[in-house]
Scaffold this active site. Structure first.
Site, PDB file in Angstrom:
ATOM      1  N   HIS A   1       3.471 -37.045  53.079  1.00  0.00           N
ATOM      2  CA  HIS A   1       4.062 -37.204  51.739  1.00  0.00           C
ATOM      3  C   HIS A   1       5.427 -36.522  51.641  1.00  0.00           C
ATOM      4  O   HIS A   1       5.746 -35.896  50.638  1.00  0.00           O
ATOM      5  CB  HIS A   1       3.098 -36.643  50.670  1.00  0.00           C
TER       6      HIS A   1
ATOM      7  N   ARG B   1       6.143 -39.023  41.767  1.00  0.00           N
ATOM      8  CA  ARG B   1       6.201 -40.496  41.778  1.00  0.00           C
ATOM      9  C   ARG B   1       7.040 -40.986  40.613  1.00  0.00           C
ATOM     10  O   ARG B   1       7.870 -41.861  40.761  1.00  0.00           O
ATOM     11  CB  ARG B   1       4.799 -41.080  41.708  1.00  0.00           C
TER      12      ARG B   1
ATOM     13  N   ASP C   1      -2.620 -33.349  52.271  1.00  0.00           N
ATOM     14  CA  ASP C   1      -3.458 -34.557  52.205  1.00  0.00           C
ATOM     15  C   ASP C   1      -2.803 -35.720  52.961  1.00  0.00           C
ATOM     16  O   ASP C   1      -1.595 -35.734  53.166  1.00  0.00           O
ATOM     17  CB  ASP C   1      -3.677 -34.976  50.735  1.00  0.00           C
ATOM     18  N   GLU C   2      -3.622 -36.654  53.377  1.00  0.00           N
ATOM     19  CA  GLU C   2      -3.186 -37.967  53.868  1.00  0.00           C
ATOM     20  C   GLU C   2      -2.044 -37.889  54.890  1.00  0.00           C
ATOM     21  O   GLU C   2      -0.913 -38.260  54.594  1.00  0.00           O
ATOM     22  CB  GLU C   2      -2.788 -38.850  52.669  1.00  0.00           C
TER      23      GLU C   2
ATOM     24  N   TRP D   1      -2.087 -38.863  38.730  1.00  0.00           N
ATOM     25  CA  TRP D   1      -1.064 -39.401  39.645  1.00  0.00           C
ATOM     26  C   TRP D   1      -0.239 -40.422  38.871  1.00  0.00           C
ATOM     27  O   TRP D   1      -0.765 -41.141  38.018  1.00  0.00           O
ATOM     28  CB  TRP D   1      -1.742 -40.018  40.877  1.00  0.00           C
TER      29      TRP D   1
ATOM     30  N   TYR E   1      -9.957 -38.650  38.381  1.00  0.00           N
ATOM     31  CA  TYR E   1      -8.581 -39.134  38.547  1.00  0.00           C
ATOM     32  C   TYR E   1      -8.226 -39.960  37.302  1.00  0.00           C
ATOM     33  O   TYR E   1      -8.766 -41.044  37.087  1.00  0.00           O
ATOM     34  CB  TYR E   1      -8.445 -39.969  39.831  1.00  0.00           C
TER      35      TYR E   1
ATOM     36  N   ASP F   1       7.047 -35.561  46.929  1.00  0.00           N
ATOM     37  CA  ASP F   1       6.274 -36.605  47.611  1.00  0.00           C
ATOM     38  C   ASP F   1       7.248 -37.535  48.322  1.00  0.00           C
ATOM     39  O   ASP F   1       8.465 -37.282  48.309  1.00  0.00           O
ATOM     40  CB  ASP F   1       5.367 -37.353  46.618  1.00  0.00           C
TER      41      ASP F   1
HETATM   42  C1  ACM Z   1      -4.682 -37.104  46.856  1.00  0.00           C
HETATM   43  O1  ACM Z   1      -5.186 -37.814  45.973  1.00  0.00           O
HETATM   44  N1  ACM Z   1      -4.048 -37.662  47.868  1.00  0.00           N
HETATM   45  C2  ACM Z   1      -4.788 -35.664  46.828  1.00  0.00           C
END
Ligand code: ACM
Length: 538
Positions: A245, A145, A307-308, A449, A399, A174
């Protein structure tokens, strides 16, 4: 209770009540198996003191001696400070940790890069026996990011090693950027390593900064990072996130996406509907990427993300629907697990293991996978029940991009309130859960992140001192956890060490004025409310 200020706290300290002052004639000696630790310590101590440290034989008159002792536990050590400094370990890792402890005992000036005229280098006489609680003590850094220049990553590793962490999970790709040079596919970095502009604050605010952002690591940059980390007992796990991603890769090679894709590297944060098309081309493309990655990273684990992954695009794609049907899946959801499984098999054939986010547990974990449980604990608990290796990193606990206090004073106020005290009380296993499983809980990991952390200064603020607290949870005896004691060690010693290393941590009473980012819109979440809402939807 001793008056030491070590972080993470050692398992046992027995004070001998006296002191040892090191002289400029200090010399070092080591068993050959512990030579890397001796070299690392010699460089750190030599830089801070300005001394020309001689290397002597182990049986001679050296002041600081690293002795091999097969009885010491993995990554553990015994440190005895009397007339000399004796570090006993059964591995270079343990010897390094003994040396880190000595450096901390010498005081904050030991963490400077050059001497500042400290008067005396004095150590307390004592015996410390120490070992890690968990074998996997990780931190994830999102360099996708916001790109973090190589030197910032090296410094991040130096500070992590001081906390006896031993895994750096690097999130290298990503939607918003591809950060690793791949010789077979140069456009991944020519096109994929930069974006036109970025969301400023939460993407929901719809505000953009108008400034290009980018950067990538050459393969030699990454080899340097890997070797620098290895010399500090840190394994670097690279992660290439698929099949979601992935917009930066699709921007570089549109053939990876829906036919006719014409996408730019994403400028916005959030979950992206554009995912890889589940084609043989995409699978083969990523096998080549993984081959180059395995050349650079010796880690037993290679991360495939997972993920996602929104399914809308596959549901709308005739190709994807047919592929799912041909493979015998009831819906396109099966393609999520299928895509990861193809690449996991490739890694397995090369003798490596796959690391994945816990979503993959919903669609089928690859054999031998390591699961990073981020959506809470449940994915990790399920994987443990299935016999898999697990690392806990639940979003509502670990996180570090999430805000550190309530109110709107945190820069930028996003996510759940995640205070220093809360992370210090983290339990890698929920106490309400069964504690015995066929799988192995290897440890835990804090995730950083970087949507809202554009620079090393911002990462420092997010990471420290919360990562100091987390390192203690990962390393120290849980029976001796003591938050007031931890706060005392922070203020009497450890924050000074961080400051000497140039770490711009968050002060305990809140951000410095220049650490605030007034006007940048965040997105505050409330964990309890989200749990209630989720329960109401059932
Ligand atoms: C994540 O926080 N999408 C692994």
């Amino acid at each position: 209770m001793t008056s030491h200020t070590l972080v993470p706290a050692p398992w046992s300290v027995v004070d001998a009540g006296s002191s040892l002052t090191l002289a400029s004639t200090t010399s070092l000696a080591s068993d050959p198996r512990l030579a890397n630790a001796r070299r690392w310590f010699g460089k750190a101590l030599g830089a801070a003191t300005g001394w020309d440290l001689a290397v002597a034989g182990v049986d001679g008159e050296a002041t600081i001696v690293f002795v091999f002792d097969a009885e010491q536990p993995a990554e553990g050590y015994r440190l005895t400070i009397g007339e000399k400094v004796l570090i006993e370990a059964s591995s270079d890792a343990g010897a390094l940790y003994g040396a880190q402890t000595v450096l901390q005992l010498l005081g904050s000036q030991a963490f400077r890069a050059a001497p500042v005229g400290a008067s005396a280098w004095t150590l307390p006489t004592l015996t410390i026996t120490d070992k890690p609680r968990f074998g996997y003590r990780g931190v994830m850094l999102d360099v996708a990011r916001h790109f973090q220049p190589k030197n910032d990553v090296l410094r991040f590793i130096e500070v992590a090693a001081m906390h006896k962490l031993n895994v750096l999970h690097l999130h290298l790709t990503d939607d918003q950027g591809w950060r690793v040079e791949i010789n077979a596919f140069p456009k991944l970095t020519e096109v994929g390593a930069w974006r036109r502009e970025s969301s400023l604050g939460a993407w929901r605010a719809g505000i953009f900064d108008g400034a290009p952002h980018g950067g990538f690591y050459t393969q030699d940059d990454l080899r340097e990072i890997v070797a620098f980390a290895a010399a500090r007992n840190i394994t670097v796990i690279p992660e290439i996130d698929v099949p979601g991603h992935s917009q930066a890769a699709i921007a570089a090679y549109p053939e990876l996406g829906l036919p006719g894709s014409s996408l730019e590297v994403w400028t916005r944060w959030g979950i992206n509907p554009n995912v890889l098309e589940p084609t043989a081309y995409a699978v083969d493309f990523y096998k080549v990427v993984l081959d180059e990655l395995m050349e650079i990273f010796p880690s037993q684990w290679i991360g495939l993300g997972g993920d996602e992954v929104p399914l809308d695009q596959w549901e709308a794609s005739e190709f994807a629907r047919k592929a799912a049907a041909d493979l015998g899946y009831e819906s396109v959801a099966g393609l999520h697990g299928w895509f990861i499984a193809q690449l996991a098999a490739h890694l397995r054939q090369a003798g490596r293991k796959t690391a994945v986010w816990d979503e993959i547990g919903d669609v089928g974990l690859p054999e031998g996978a390591l699961v990073h449980s981020w959506r809470g604990y449940q994915g990790g608990l399920d994987a443990l029940a299935g016999g898999y290796d697990v690392v806990m990193c639940p979003e509502h606990k670990l996180y570090l991009d999430h805000r550190q206090a309530d109110g709107d004073g945190e820069p930028v106020p996003v996510g759940f309130v995640t205070t220093l005290e809360a992370v210090y009380s983290f339990d890698p296993m929920p106490q309400t859960s069964a504690q015995d499983f066929p799988g192995r809980l290897l440890g835990a990991q804090a995730n950083i992140w970087s949507e809202h952390l554009p620079s090393a200064r911002r990462i420092d603020y997010a990471a420290y001192p919360r990562l100091s607290a987390i390192a203690e949870v990962f390393w120290s005896d849980p029976q001796s956890r003591d938050y007031p004691g931890f706060l005392r060690r922070l203020s009497e010693g450890h924050l000074g060490r961080l400051a000497a290393m140039g770490v711009e941590f968050r002060p305990l009473d809140g951000p410095h004025p220049w650490q605030q980012r007034p006007g940048i819109v965040g997105w505050m979440r409330d964990y309890d409310q989200e749990q209630l809402d989720a329960a109401g939807k059932l």
